[in-house]
Structure formats: C-alpha cells, structure tokens
Design a protein around this motif. Structure first.
Motif, PDB file in Angstrom:
ATOM      1  N   LEU A  22       0.828  -1.206   0.000  1.00 45.71           N
ATOM      2  CA  LEU A  22       0.000   0.000   0.000  1.00 45.71           C
ATOM      3  C   LEU A  22       0.861   1.254   0.000  1.00 45.71           C
ATOM      4  CD1 LEU A  22      -2.852  -1.012   2.477  1.00 45.71           C
ATOM      5  CD2 LEU A  22      -3.000  -0.782  -0.009  1.00 45.71           C
ATOM      6  N   ALA A  23       1.946   1.257   0.765  1.00 44.42           N
ATOM      7  CA  ALA A  23       2.839   2.421   0.787  1.00 44.42           C
ATOM      8  C   ALA A  23       3.419   2.652  -0.597  1.00 44.42           C
ATOM      9  CB  ALA A  23       3.955   2.219   1.807  1.00 44.42           C
ATOM     10  N   SER A  24       3.827   1.581  -1.248  1.00 45.51           N
ATOM     11  CA  SER A  24       4.391   1.687  -2.585  1.00 45.51           C
ATOM     12  C   SER A  24       3.354   2.246  -3.562  1.00 45.51           C
ATOM     13  CB  SER A  24       4.874   0.307  -3.048  1.00 45.51           C
ATOM     14  OG  SER A  24       5.392   0.384  -4.348  1.00 45.51           O
ATOM     15  N   GLU A  25       2.131   1.722  -3.495  1.00 45.41           N
ATOM     16  CA  GLU A  25       1.067   2.186  -4.391  1.00 45.41           C
ATOM     17  C   GLU A  25       0.757   3.668  -4.172  1.00 45.41           C
ATOM     18  OE1 GLU A  25      -2.318  -0.364  -3.890  1.00 45.41           O
ATOM     19  OE2 GLU A  25      -1.197  -2.139  -4.512  1.00 45.41           O
ATOM     20  N   GLU A  26       0.866   4.122  -2.935  1.00 47.63           N
ATOM     21  CA  GLU A  26       0.594   5.513  -2.610  1.00 47.63           C
ATOM     22  C   GLU A  26       1.614   6.448  -3.278  1.00 47.63           C
ATOM     23  OE1 GLU A  26       1.070   8.348   1.319  1.00 47.63           O
ATOM     24  OE2 GLU A  26       0.568   6.252   1.612  1.00 47.63           O
ATOM     25  N   TRP A  27       2.847   6.002  -3.454  1.00 47.62           N
ATOM     26  CA  TRP A  27       3.930   6.855  -3.928  1.00 47.62           C
ATOM     27  C   TRP A  27       4.230   6.713  -5.412  1.00 47.62           C
ATOM     28  CZ3 TRP A  27       6.028  10.735  -1.252  1.00 47.62           C
ATOM     29  CH2 TRP A  27       5.762  10.772   0.106  1.00 47.62           C
ATOM     30  N   VAL A  28       4.216   5.499  -5.923  1.00 49.61           N
ATOM     31  CA  VAL A  28       4.622   5.274  -7.310  1.00 49.61           C
ATOM     32  C   VAL A  28       3.647   5.964  -8.259  1.00 49.61           C
ATOM     33  CG1 VAL A  28       4.977   3.515  -9.093  1.00 49.61           C
ATOM     34  CG2 VAL A  28       5.839   3.137  -6.775  1.00 49.61           C
ATOM     35  N   GLY A  29       4.195   6.763  -9.174  1.00 43.86           N
ATOM     36  CA  GLY A  29       3.403   7.527 -10.123  1.00 43.86           C
ATOM     37  C   GLY A  29       3.162   8.966  -9.688  1.00 43.86           C
ATOM     38  N   LYS A  30       3.531   9.284  -8.463  1.00 40.10           N
ATOM     39  CA  LYS A  30       3.350  10.629  -7.912  1.00 40.10           C
ATOM     40  C   LYS A  30       4.569  11.488  -8.265  1.00 40.10           C
ATOM     41  CE  LYS A  30       3.093  12.928  -3.428  1.00 40.10           C
ATOM     42  NZ  LYS A  30       3.213  12.762  -1.984  1.00 40.10           N
ATOM     43  N   LYS A  31       4.332  12.741  -8.586  1.00 38.48           N
ATOM     44  CA  LYS A  31       5.419  13.687  -8.825  1.00 38.48           C
ATOM     45  C   LYS A  31       6.110  13.956  -7.486  1.00 38.48           C
ATOM     46  CE  LYS A  31       7.191  16.974 -11.639  1.00 38.48           C
ATOM     47  NZ  LYS A  31       7.942  16.680 -12.811  1.00 38.48           N
ATOM     48  N   ALA A  32       7.416  13.828  -7.471  1.00 36.59           N
ATOM     49  CA  ALA A  32       8.176  14.091  -6.247  1.00 36.59           C
ATOM     50  C   ALA A  32       8.234  15.590  -5.992  1.00 36.59           C
ATOM     51  CB  ALA A  32       9.587  13.530  -6.376  1.00 36.59           C
ATOM     52  N   ASP A  33       8.086  15.980  -4.746  1.00 37.49           N
ATOM     53  CA  ASP A  33       8.239  17.386  -4.378  1.00 37.49           C
ATOM     54  C   ASP A  33       9.696  17.787  -4.552  1.00 37.49           C
ATOM     55  OD1 ASP A  33       5.554  17.616  -3.667  1.00 37.49           O
ATOM     56  OD2 ASP A  33       5.937  17.145  -1.567  1.00 37.49           O
ATOM     57  N   ASP A  34       9.904  19.006  -5.003  1.00 33.53           N
ATOM     58  CA  ASP A  34      11.270  19.494  -5.165  1.00 33.53           C
ATOM     59  C   ASP A  34      11.930  19.589  -3.799  1.00 33.53           C
ATOM     60  OD1 ASP A  34      13.498  20.379  -6.527  1.00 33.53           O
ATOM     61  OD2 ASP A  34      12.782  22.429  -6.782  1.00 33.53           O
ATOM     62  N   PHE A  35      13.228  19.394  -3.779  1.00 36.14           N
ATOM     63  CA  PHE A  35      13.982  19.551  -2.544  1.00 36.14           C
ATOM     64  C   PHE A  35      15.361  20.091  -2.857  1.00 36.14           C
ATOM     65  CE2 PHE A  35      14.477  15.028  -3.776  1.00 36.14           C
ATOM     66  CZ  PHE A  35      15.851  14.967  -3.983  1.00 36.14           C
ATOM     67  N   THR A  36      15.953  20.730  -1.869  1.00 37.26           N
ATOM     68  CA  THR A  36      17.330  21.206  -1.961  1.00 37.26           C
ATOM     69  C   THR A  36      18.055  20.716  -0.719  1.00 37.26           C
ATOM     70  OG1 THR A  36      16.672  23.170  -3.197  1.00 37.26           O
ATOM     71  CG2 THR A  36      18.838  23.222  -2.146  1.00 37.26           C
ATOM     72  N   LEU A  37      19.183  20.057  -0.942  1.00 37.02           N
ATOM     73  CA  LEU A  37      19.976  19.481   0.132  1.00 37.02           C
ATOM     74  C   LEU A  37      21.442  19.811  -0.087  1.00 37.02           C
ATOM     75  CD1 LEU A  37      18.503  15.877  -0.239  1.00 37.02           C
ATOM     76  CD2 LEU A  37      17.825  17.525   1.500  1.00 37.02           C
ATOM     77  N   LYS A  38      22.222  19.750   0.983  1.00 36.21           N
ATOM     78  CA  LYS A  38      23.676  19.823   0.861  1.00 36.21           C
ATOM     79  C   LYS A  38      24.237  18.530   1.391  1.00 36.21           C
ATOM     80  CE  LYS A  38      25.021  24.556   0.654  1.00 36.21           C
ATOM     81  NZ  LYS A  38      25.732  25.661   1.203  1.00 36.21           N
ATOM     82  N   ASP A  39      25.160  17.939   0.609  1.00 35.01           N
ATOM     83  CA  ASP A  39      25.760  16.700   1.085  1.00 35.01           C
ATOM     84  C   ASP A  39      26.875  17.002   2.086  1.00 35.01           C
ATOM     85  OD1 ASP A  39      28.111  17.241  -0.365  1.00 35.01           O
ATOM     86  OD2 ASP A  39      27.772  15.674  -1.850  1.00 35.01           O
ATOM     87  N   THR A  40      27.484  15.963   2.626  1.00 30.54           N
ATOM     88  CA  THR A  40      28.499  16.122   3.665  1.00 30.54           C
ATOM     89  C   THR A  40      29.751  16.837   3.166  1.00 30.54           C
ATOM     90  OG1 THR A  40      29.352  13.903   3.194  1.00 30.54           O
ATOM     91  CG2 THR A  40      27.739  14.114   4.994  1.00 30.54           C
ATOM     92  N   LYS A  41      29.886  16.975   1.844  1.00 28.48           N
ATOM     93  CA  LYS A  41      31.038  17.686   1.270  1.00 28.48           C
ATOM     94  C   LYS A  41      30.671  19.105   0.842  1.00 28.48           C
ATOM     95  CE  LYS A  41      33.163  13.408  -0.141  1.00 28.48           C
ATOM     96  NZ  LYS A  41      33.424  12.475  -1.211  1.00 28.48           N
ATOM     97  N   GLY A  42      29.420  19.514   1.108  1.00 26.17           N
ATOM     98  CA  GLY A  42      28.981  20.864   0.774  1.00 26.17           C
ATOM     99  C   GLY A  42      28.391  21.023  -0.615  1.00 26.17           C
ATOM    100  N   VAL A  43      28.224  19.929  -1.344  1.00 27.95           N
ATOM    101  CA  VAL A  43      27.644  19.982  -2.689  1.00 27.95           C
ATOM    102  C   VAL A  43      26.130  20.137  -2.570  1.00 27.95           C
ATOM    103  CG1 VAL A  43      27.278  18.709  -4.848  1.00 27.95           C
ATOM    104  CG2 VAL A  43      29.484  18.568  -3.663  1.00 27.95           C
ATOM    105  N   GLU A  44      25.580  21.149  -3.250  1.00 28.30           N
ATOM    106  CA  GLU A  44      24.137  21.376  -3.222  1.00 28.30           C
ATOM    107  C   GLU A  44      23.456  20.483  -4.249  1.00 28.30           C
ATOM    108  OE1 GLU A  44      22.279  25.276  -2.254  1.00 28.30           O
ATOM    109  OE2 GLU A  44      21.542  25.108  -4.321  1.00 28.30           O
ATOM    110  N   LEU A  45      22.393  19.842  -3.806  1.00 31.19           N
ATOM    111  CA  LEU A  45      21.603  18.944  -4.644  1.00 31.19           C
ATOM    112  C   LEU A  45      20.172  19.451  -4.662  1.00 31.19           C
ATOM    113  CD1 LEU A  45      22.966  15.757  -2.924  1.00 31.19           C
ATOM    114  CD2 LEU A  45      23.579  16.502  -5.231  1.00 31.19           C
ATOM    115  N   ASN A  46      19.661  19.708  -5.848  1.00 28.74           N
ATOM    116  CA  ASN A  46      18.305  20.211  -6.012  1.00 28.74           C
ATOM    117  C   ASN A  46      17.612  19.314  -7.019  1.00 28.74           C
ATOM    118  OD1 ASN A  46      16.421  22.094  -7.748  1.00 28.74           O
ATOM    119  ND2 ASN A  46      16.508  22.906  -5.669  1.00 28.74           N
ATOM    120  N   LEU A  47      16.474  18.740  -6.646  1.00 26.93           N
ATOM    121  CA  LEU A  47      15.791  17.798  -7.525  1.00 26.93           C
ATOM    122  C   LEU A  47      15.479  18.423  -8.878  1.00 26.93           C
ATOM    123  CD1 LEU A  47      14.630  14.998  -7.985  1.00 26.93           C
ATOM    124  CD2 LEU A  47      12.480  15.793  -6.988  1.00 26.93           C
ATOM    125  N   SER A  48      14.982  19.658  -8.902  1.00 19.89           N
ATOM    126  CA  SER A  48      14.622  20.277 -10.182  1.00 19.89           C
ATOM    127  C   SER A  48      15.845  20.474 -11.078  1.00 19.89           C
ATOM    128  CB  SER A  48      13.876  21.592  -9.968  1.00 19.89           C
ATOM    129  OG  SER A  48      14.659  22.499  -9.240  1.00 19.89           O
TER     130      SER A  48
END
Length: 173
Positions: A22-48
């Motif tokens: 059920l958890a899988s069915e709830e998520w698969v096919g859904k557009k992921a919300d954009d996010f911005t993260l920094k990794d442990t080395k300071g590299v910025e990661l943005n989904l968009s």
C-alpha cells in the motif's frame, strides 16, 4: 498454542507485506516534491536541477544492519550507472549532523568497507524523512528523469540489488 502462534505469524506477515504494498502504491506515479539538500562535502543537490537524470534517494541509518549491508550494493550500482545519468543520494535518518556521518565513515570498518562515493546527506531536522513518510529503513525511492516516483521500497535483503538494477536500466533508457 503452537497452531495459534503460527496463524498469528502468518497474519502478521500478511499485514506487513500488505502495508508495504500500500505504501508503494501511494507513492509510485506521484510527482516528487522538489527539494534542496547539501551533502556532507557541501555539494548542493536540487531535484529540479537534476531533471533529465534518474535520482535515487536512499534513507539509511548508522545502527540499521540492513542499511549498512545495502551500501556496497548501492555503491556498485553507482559506479556502474553514474556516468549514464544516475544520481544516488544517501540520506541519513538518524538525526545526526554531517560531522558525525563523516567521522563514522572514517572510523567504522563496516562503513569504510562499503567504499561509498555517492552523495551522503544528514537530515538533522527530519524534513526529508517526513516528506517521504519514512516508516522503516532502508527506504529506496527512485525518481525518473521527469521527477516522477517510479520505485518505492522499504527494507533490504541480499539480492534486492538485481531488482534495483532492472528498474535503473529501464529508467535510464
């Protein structure tokens, strides 16, 4: 009594498996919300900004045996497919900071042995954990080139990487 315990075990397993489905069915096919993260080395990661790439979000914990056992398999897939457009982001779900994660990878033989080169991210405030409704670790969420979730799987057993690779190959085509 043994018969009762056996039935209870079967029902419990069915409910657990159904919950994962059920958890899988709830998520698969859904557009992921954009996010911005920094990794442990300071590299910025943005989904968009990763549009056109397949993004694999792996939630893991330092005290989670299956999570640690899964890391070498993820690294192997990272080495095989990073040049083809795969980006793996390992999000630590323990609520610890970058320094603690970095120190753990420097000090612990099991983590050193994993040889992780993909992005590692701390989630001190649990924003990503909450955004993806993490219930158990490891959790693997694979997002296609257009930002749609195509795979959502909790847990890890040896051999799961064959299914992961199948999904990756399909999404990278």
């Amino acid at each position: 009594m043994l018969k009762y315990l056996w039935r209870l075990a079967v029902v419990t397993a069915f409910v657990a498996i159904s919950g994962v489905a059920l958890a899988s069915e709830e998520w698969v096919g859904k557009k992921a919300d954009d996010f911005t993260l920094k990794d442990t080395k300071g590299v910025e990661l943005n989904l968009s900004s990763l549009a056109g790439k397949v993004v694999w979000v792996n939630f893991w914990g330092l005290r989670c045996g299956p999570c640690i056992r899964e890391l070498p398999a993820l690294e192997k897939l990272n080495k095989t497919y990073a040049d083809k457009g795969l980006v793996i982001i390992g999000i630590n779900a323990d609520g610890v900071d970058d320094g603690f994660i970095t120190k753990s990878f420097a000090d612990r033989d099991d983590l050193k042995g994993a040889g992780v080169t993909f992005h590692l991210v701390s989630d001190v405030d649990f924003k990503m954990v909450d955004a993806f409704s993490l219930m158990g670790a490891p959790l693997n969420v694979i997002i296609d080139k257009t930002g749609v979730i195509r795979f959502y799987h909790e847990g890890y057993e040896a051999g799961d990487e064959a299914n992961y690779e199948k999904v990756i190959k399909e999404l990278l085509e």
